[in-house]
Design an enzyme around this catalytic site. Sequence first.
Site, PDB file in Angstrom:
ATOM      1  N   LYS A  37     -84.172  39.550 -69.135  1.00 31.24           N
ATOM      2  CA  LYS A  37     -82.814  39.075 -68.872  1.00 31.24           C
ATOM      3  C   LYS A  37     -82.730  38.358 -67.522  1.00 31.24           C
ATOM      4  CE  LYS A  37     -80.738  42.757 -71.634  1.00 31.24           C
ATOM      5  NZ  LYS A  37     -80.647  41.934 -72.827  1.00 31.24           N
ATOM      6  N   CYS A  38     -83.732  37.554 -67.229  1.00 27.89           N
ATOM      7  CA  CYS A  38     -83.843  36.864 -65.948  1.00 27.89           C
ATOM      8  C   CYS A  38     -83.694  35.364 -66.173  1.00 27.89           C
ATOM      9  CB  CYS A  38     -85.223  37.185 -65.347  1.00 27.89           C
ATOM     10  SG  CYS A  38     -85.623  36.326 -63.822  1.00 27.89           S
ATOM     11  N   GLY A  39     -83.250  34.648 -65.161  1.00 30.87           N
ATOM     12  CA  GLY A  39     -83.182  33.200 -65.262  1.00 30.87           C
ATOM     13  C   GLY A  39     -84.546  32.566 -65.504  1.00 30.87           C
ATOM     14  N   PHE A  40     -85.613  33.284 -65.134  1.00 28.31           N
ATOM     15  CA  PHE A  40     -86.961  32.774 -65.330  1.00 28.31           C
ATOM     16  C   PHE A  40     -87.581  33.231 -66.655  1.00 28.31           C
ATOM     17  CE2 PHE A  40     -86.796  33.008 -60.549  1.00 28.31           C
ATOM     18  CZ  PHE A  40     -86.696  31.647 -60.351  1.00 28.31           C
ATOM     19  N   THR A  41     -86.839  33.997 -67.459  1.00 29.56           N
ATOM     20  CA  THR A  41     -87.370  34.519 -68.719  1.00 29.56           C
ATOM     21  C   THR A  41     -87.959  33.434 -69.624  1.00 29.56           C
ATOM     22  OG1 THR A  41     -85.919  36.454 -68.614  1.00 29.56           O
ATOM     23  CG2 THR A  41     -86.789  35.874 -70.780  1.00 29.56           C
TER      24      THR A  41
END
Length: 161
Positions: free
Chosen positions: A36-40
Amino acid sequence: MAECAFDFEVLALDGTPLPLSQWRGKVLLVVNVASKCGFTPQYAGLEALWRAYGPRGLVVLGFPCDQFGHQEPGDADEIRTFCTLHYDVTFPLAAKVEVNGKGAHPLWIWLKRQKGGVLGIDAIKWNFTKFLIGRDGQVLQRHAPTDRPESLARDIEAALA
């Protein structure tokens, strides 16, 4: 005391032992990951590296971590399902770990000692920090979360040569 990455054993996502020694002589890309990360979306790039360079000796290893903004809240089944459904991940995933603090996994303590961060701060700052490890088990490079997987291709090529 560990002398190289291949001296460590971690747990696989399913809880079974995952000795890094099984990849002795290969190049490793060790990454702390989160769903659930912007970098996922980097999962896609990591999988592409695994598929492109795996036959030549690259092993991508994902380490789910929930230490940054509670961005990996799921259990092992939820993590596996997410990675499979959204990014068709086939590279090995470890059990959830801590990368900083008192509970940090010994592998991650060792990685940070081998290649510190910018400004002399060794702590992992966010999800998708990447460590490229050579065939000798030594850390070659540390890459920031903002470094997209495809930008590592040249370094991976050099490590595999």
